[in-house]
Design a protein around this motif. Structure first.
Motif, mmCIF file in Angstrom:
data_model
loop_
_atom_site.group_PDB
_atom_site.id
_atom_site.type_symbol
_atom_site.label_atom_id
_atom_site.label_comp_id
_atom_site.label_asym_id
_atom_site.label_seq_id
_atom_site.Cartn_x
_atom_site.Cartn_y
_atom_site.Cartn_z
ATOM 1 N N ASN A 86 0.977 4.146 -10.377
ATOM 2 C CA ASN A 86 -0.105 3.259 -9.956
ATOM 3 C C ASN A 86 -0.997 2.943 -11.154
ATOM 4 O O ASN A 86 -2.142 3.398 -11.206
ATOM 5 N N HIS A 119 8.118 4.699 -5.515
ATOM 6 C CA HIS A 119 7.729 3.644 -4.564
ATOM 7 C C HIS A 119 6.919 4.197 -3.383
ATOM 8 O O HIS A 119 6.157 3.483 -2.749
ATOM 9 N N LYS A 120 7.040 5.490 -3.108
ATOM 10 C CA LYS A 120 6.317 6.103 -1.993
ATOM 11 C C LYS A 120 4.810 6.199 -2.263
ATOM 12 O O LYS A 120 4.038 6.505 -1.365
ATOM 13 N N ALA A 122 3.110 3.562 -3.896
ATOM 14 C CA ALA A 122 2.599 2.206 -4.138
ATOM 15 C C ALA A 122 1.422 1.851 -3.232
ATOM 16 O O ALA A 122 0.496 1.162 -3.660
ATOM 17 N N HIS A 123 1.414 2.320 -2.024
ATOM 18 C CA HIS A 123 0.351 1.988 -1.059
ATOM 19 C C HIS A 123 -1.014 2.572 -1.454
ATOM 20 O O HIS A 123 -2.047 2.138 -0.954
ATOM 21 N N LYS A 124 -1.046 3.518 -2.367
ATOM 22 C CA LYS A 124 -2.283 4.203 -2.723
ATOM 23 C C LYS A 124 -3.331 3.294 -3.360
ATOM 24 O O LYS A 124 -4.523 3.545 -3.246
ATOM 25 N N THR A 125 -2.887 2.262 -4.068
ATOM 26 C CA THR A 125 -3.836 1.370 -4.746
ATOM 27 C C THR A 125 -3.770 -0.050 -4.201
ATOM 28 O O THR A 125 -4.405 -0.942 -4.752
ATOM 29 N N ALA A 126 -3.047 -0.266 -3.122
ATOM 30 C CA ALA A 126 -2.977 -1.609 -2.508
ATOM 31 C C ALA A 126 -4.271 -1.885 -1.743
ATOM 32 O O ALA A 126 -4.846 -1.012 -1.122
#
Length: 127
Positions: A86, A119-120, A122-126
């Motif tokens: 990230n 890829h698991k 990626a949602h942390k900084t979206a």
């Protein structure tokens, strides 16, 4: 959002981080995280603020040279870094917060197989 404050061991580096509780914290099994006892709280950059100690921060990189591992030149503690997974975020060491969050879940992350699992995160900084 909850505001957390933390820093390095000697107190020269201080920071604030905002995160939504309950926190999802990663415990990674890669060599650097295991050896340093790092527990990961990944947030977007705009939710992190360095309060003091910038002049005492040193950087360590390895392998791909993408992750920027920041540590205190005085005490050697790594309170946060810019993660390869990230690069638009900041990864704070849960162990460097002044107070333990009231609500959190620690999940295991297979960093030994980073390429297959990054890829698991990626949602942390979206958003």
């Amino acid at each position: 959002m909850t505001l957390f404050v933390g820093g390095c061991h000697c107190g020269v580096i201080r920071f604030e981080v905002e995160a939504q509780e309950p926190l999802e914290i990663e415990r990674c099994n890669c060599s650097i995280c295991v050896k340093s006892g790092y527990l990961h709280l990944i947030v977007p950059k705009h939710r992190f603020r360095l309060l003091s100690g910038e002049e005492h921060i040193r950087t360590y990189t390895f392998n791909s040279q993408v992750a920027q591992h920041y540590f205190c030149q005085i005490c050697g503690i790594k309170p946060f870094y810019i993660p390869r997974s990230n690069p638009d975020g900041v990864d704070v060491n849960l162990n460097c917060l002044d107070e333990e969050p009231k609500q959190m879940q620690i999940v295991d992350f297979d960093g030994q197989r980073w390429e297959q699992n990054a890829h698991k995160l990626a949602h942390k900084t979206a958003g």
